[in-house]
Motif scaffolding. Structure first.
Motif, short mmCIF file in Angstrom:
data_model
loop_
_atom_site.label_atom_id
_atom_site.label_comp_id
_atom_site.label_asym_id
_atom_site.label_seq_id
_atom_site.Cartn_x
_atom_site.Cartn_y
_atom_site.Cartn_z
N THR A 486 33.69 65.89 62.49
CA THR A 486 34.81 65.44 61.68
C THR A 486 34.72 63.93 61.46
N GLY A 487 35.50 63.44 60.53
CA GLY A 487 35.53 62.01 60.25
C GLY A 487 36.73 61.35 60.87
N ASP A 488 36.71 60.02 60.92
CA ASP A 488 37.86 59.32 61.49
C ASP A 488 39.11 59.51 60.65
N GLY A 489 38.95 59.69 59.34
CA GLY A 489 40.11 59.96 58.49
C GLY A 489 40.76 61.29 58.82
N SER A 490 39.97 62.33 58.98
CA SER A 490 40.50 63.64 59.36
C SER A 490 41.10 63.59 60.75
N TRP A 491 40.44 62.86 61.65
CA TRP A 491 40.94 62.80 63.02
C TRP A 491 42.33 62.17 63.08
N LEU A 492 42.56 61.15 62.29
CA LEU A 492 43.87 60.51 62.29
C LEU A 492 44.95 61.42 61.72
N MET A 493 44.55 62.45 60.97
CA MET A 493 45.51 63.44 60.48
C MET A 493 45.81 64.52 61.52
N ILE A 511 33.13 65.68 67.55
CA ILE A 511 32.27 64.55 67.17
C ILE A 511 32.91 63.83 66.00
N ILE A 512 33.34 62.60 66.23
CA ILE A 512 34.01 61.82 65.20
C ILE A 512 33.02 60.85 64.58
N LEU A 513 32.77 60.99 63.28
CA LEU A 513 31.92 60.04 62.56
C LEU A 513 32.78 58.81 62.26
N ASN A 514 32.64 57.82 63.07
CA ASN A 514 33.51 56.64 63.04
C ASN A 514 32.85 55.54 62.21
N ASP A 515 33.34 55.38 60.98
CA ASP A 515 32.87 54.28 60.12
C ASP A 515 34.02 53.43 59.62
N ALA A 516 35.20 53.60 60.25
CA ALA A 516 36.40 52.81 59.90
C ALA A 516 36.71 52.89 58.41
N ALA A 517 36.55 54.10 57.85
CA ALA A 517 36.81 54.26 56.41
C ALA A 517 37.03 55.73 56.08
N GLY A 519 35.27 57.72 54.21
CA GLY A 519 33.90 57.48 53.76
C GLY A 519 33.59 58.04 52.38
N MET A 520 34.04 59.26 52.09
CA MET A 520 33.72 59.83 50.79
C MET A 520 34.44 59.08 49.68
N VAL A 521 35.64 58.60 49.98
CA VAL A 521 36.36 57.78 49.00
C VAL A 521 35.61 56.48 48.77
N LYS A 522 35.20 55.83 49.85
CA LYS A 522 34.50 54.54 49.73
C LYS A 522 33.20 54.68 48.92
N HIS A 523 32.38 55.64 49.30
CA HIS A 523 31.10 55.78 48.61
C HIS A 523 31.27 56.32 47.19
N GLY A 524 32.30 57.15 47.00
CA GLY A 524 32.58 57.63 45.65
C GLY A 524 32.96 56.50 44.72
N GLN A 525 33.78 55.58 45.22
CA GLN A 525 34.16 54.42 44.41
C GLN A 525 32.95 53.56 44.08
N LEU A 537 40.07 52.01 57.01
CA LEU A 537 40.80 52.45 58.19
C LEU A 537 40.62 51.40 59.28
N PRO A 538 41.55 51.30 60.20
CA PRO A 538 41.39 50.31 61.27
C PRO A 538 40.25 50.69 62.21
N ALA A 539 39.65 49.69 62.83
CA ALA A 539 38.62 49.94 63.84
C ALA A 539 39.31 50.47 65.09
N ILE A 540 39.04 51.71 65.44
CA ILE A 540 39.74 52.37 66.54
C ILE A 540 38.72 52.85 67.57
N ASN A 541 39.05 52.68 68.84
CA ASN A 541 38.25 53.18 69.93
C ASN A 541 38.71 54.61 70.24
N TYR A 542 38.06 55.60 69.62
CA TYR A 542 38.46 56.99 69.83
C TYR A 542 38.07 57.49 71.21
N CYS A 543 37.13 56.80 71.84
CA CYS A 543 36.80 57.12 73.23
C CYS A 543 38.03 56.89 74.12
#
Length: 602
Positions: A486-493, A511-517, A519-525, A537-543
């Motif tokens: 999953t991504g960090d965006g989904s995880w925060l939901m 498994i959280i793909l943590n890129d503080a974004a 990601g699909m929105v960022k790369h799509g733009q 997204l904020p830099a978060i320590n999901y650990c």
């Protein structure tokens, strides 16, 4: 099955000769071997939870409490996909019911048989401004659910319950499959049931005979015999038929591709496999379908929407070379250009074609593929099962082996399938996660009675689906590791559902793909040269997040960090594990097909 017994409710003791409506409902679930009802309790649905408590004490269906109703629907979805059993979720009235809608809509688009039970204000309180009123005089949940279910109805009398419940369950399994909804008022749930045992044997009523249209099958045989070069496209509805499909492909040496939905049904080592077509697919699959020598493309059990059709590709797929073999009538509406539609049970159709071709083999030489020549009656064997070189192509293959830090998502996908055992089941969330997984994640496990080694939530594509579905999947096949990507965006939901995995002691690896974004929105733009807005997204320590919830957690920055994990211990642990993977945020996922549909690429 639940028998008549003394039951205790908030209203006092019920005589032994009586049976509450909730007990009758749960008895039908037990008849269908349903193990769990996923939901969040509340006052109006308390009688159903009372019945589930009584059921659990007798070893019958029991409640799994989610942290949010959407998560409950995703869990039910994952459980149903893994087991093949009816998925069941429930919620109380008002916002409990409306919170279910995203998960139910997802099941609707992905054709998951599901029973949705929501409570309702007591009948005597309709129109009086009751707390969380969602009757026809308030926020009308019966009508809200009409748009994302196959059947939605109010049970207004206890005498209706058995008939409407049976109708809902049977409708969930009618083609096309999907969720059905019962809204049951509090006073009806508390009522004495009109019968003491279930009147219908639903398991027998739900049995499907193996059907086919004989004339269409004969035409299919003729087309295949006459084909110069054929390609098979394997979709999501081929689980029971995949052996017969691959035997047929082997007999006529048809190359095979899958849709994103069908990924995992065909071994990546199969000598005829050319990869995934459609969203995040492989160039080799597109080239296979685009080969001018190909005169016949047979699609089996595929919903040819945007994801599976390569963005409605009329050159490679949706043209008059197409033959569509289906057990879901609705899928055929996507292919009016096909030269032939074949309706029926896919496995039976393929077995019939195999029988015909063994008696009337095509008069042509098999292409040299470096494999042994099999006799027509030989079973399919993956003779190159252990050959390391696949016959499909990855984009940017060098990054599949890249040792750099931060870890490349491509390398992460490669190592996941190498580190985890073959019985691991992988689920990927919407966003970059699903794009990376479709293209680069290739589990070595095989499809079995516990499902495919890989699943994604396509079509409706809800963020956070994999988090809940991983919990349901792990409950559906105890002892098998489940990896949620999953991504960090989904995880925060939806990340709070990890506590359900902890409470139920499930070996789910999040498994959280943590890129503080996003990601699909960022790369799509960036690909569309649009404004860069709203993706941060904020830099978060999901650990630290995981550890705060009592879950063993690790930060992964490099391939070396990943390979240093004691994966055996993680898989054997009675409870979840969280990996905070700091992926390279500049890696662009394989999403160009999607961008073309959005008009962002030419």
């Amino acid at each position: 099955m639940i028998s008549n017994r003394t039951v205790s409710t908030t209203q006092g003791n019920v005589p032994q000769s009586q049976w509450e409506a909730g007990d009758l409902l749960v008895a039908y679930l037990a008849q269908l071997s349903v193990d769990y009802v996923f939901g969040v309790p509340g006052g109006a649905i308390e009688p159903l939870y009372n019945a589930l408590a009584r059921s659990a004490r007798k070893g019958g269906p029991r409640a799994i409490v989610a942290r949010h109703e959407t998560g409950a629907a995703f869990m039910a979805d994952g459980y149903g996909r893994r087991t093949g059993k009816l998925a069941v979720c429930c919620a109380t009235t008002g916002p409990g019911a409306t919170n279910l809608i995203t998960g139910i809509a997802s099941a609707y688009e992905n054709r998951i048989p599901m029973l949705v039970i929501t409570a309702q204000t007591a009948l005597s309180q309709f129109g009086r401004g009751a707390f969380q009123d969602s009757s026809c005089t308030g926020i009308d949940t019966v009508n809200l659910f009409q748009h994302c279910t196959r059947y939605s109805t109010l049970v207004s009398h206890v005498a209706q319950l058995e008939h409407k419940l049976s109708t809902a369950i049977m409708t969930a399994y009618q083609s096309p499959n999907g969720p059905t909804h019962l809204s049951i008022p509090l006073d009806i749930l508390r009522s004495t049931a009109s019968v003491k045992t279930p009147s219908y044997q639903l398991a027998a009523l739900l049995h499907r005979p193996a059907l086919l249209a004989d004339g269409e099958v004969k035409s299919l045989c003729s087309h295949i015999v006459q084909a110069r070069k054929a390609v098979f496209v394997v979709g999501e509805d081929c689980r029971e038929a995949i052996g017969a499909i691959l035997n047929l492909a082997s007999l006529i040496q048809a190359e095979v591709v899958t849709t994103p939905h069908g990924k995992g049904l065909v071994s990546l080592y199969h000598p005829l496999f050319r990869g995934v077509i459609g969203f995040a697919g492989h160039r080799s699959a597109s080239e296979t379908l685009s080969d001018p020598e190909v005169d016949t493309v047979v699609v089996f059990g595929a919903n040819l929407g945007e994801w599976a059709s390569n963005g409605w590709d009329t050159e490679a797929l949706l043209n008059d070379r197409l033959i569509h073999v289906e057990n879901v009538e609705g899928n055929l509406t996507r292919t009016p250009m096909a030269r032939l539609h074949v309706r029926g049970t896919i496995s039976t159709i393929c077995e019939r074609v195999l029988s015909y071709l063994r008696q009337h083999p095509p008069a042509k030489e098999e292409p040299a593929l470096g494999i042994e020549r099999r006799q027509p009656d030989s079973p399919l064997r993956e003779v190159l099962r252990h050959e390391p070189k696949w016959r499909f192509q990855l984009d940017e293959e060098a990054k599949y082996y890249d040792d750099s830090t931060p870890i490349k998502p491509q390398r992460l996908m490669r190592e996941l399938t190498r580190l985890f055992p073959p019985n691991t089941r992988f689920l990927a969330d919407t966003g970059n996660s699903i794009a990376w997984a479709i293209h680069y994640l290739h589990p070595s496990g095989q499809s079995d009675r516990n499902g495919e080694p890989f699943r994604g939530c396509l079509e409706f594509a809800s963020m956070g689906w994999a988090i809940g579905a991983a919990v349901g999947s792990a409950l559906g096949a105890p002892g098998n590791p489940v990896v949620c990507i999953t991504g960090d965006g989904s995880w925060l939901m939806s990340g709070q559902e990890i506590t359900v995995a902890s409470q139920e002691q499930l070996p789910v690896i999040f498994i959280i793909l943590n890129d503080a974004a996003l990601g699909m929105v960022k790369h799509g733009q960036r690909l569309a040269q649009a404004e860069a807005i709203g993706f941060e997204l904020p830099a978060i320590n999901y650990c630290a997040y995981g550890e705060a919830m009592g879950v063993p957690s690790y930060i992964i920055r490099s391939p070396q960090d990943l390979m240093a994990l004691d994966v055996k211990a993680i898989c054997e642990r009675q409870g979840p594990t969280l990996l905070d993977v700091r992926v390279d945020p500049e890696e662009v996922p394989p999403m160009k097909t999607r961008m073309k549909i959005l008009g962002g690429l030419q």
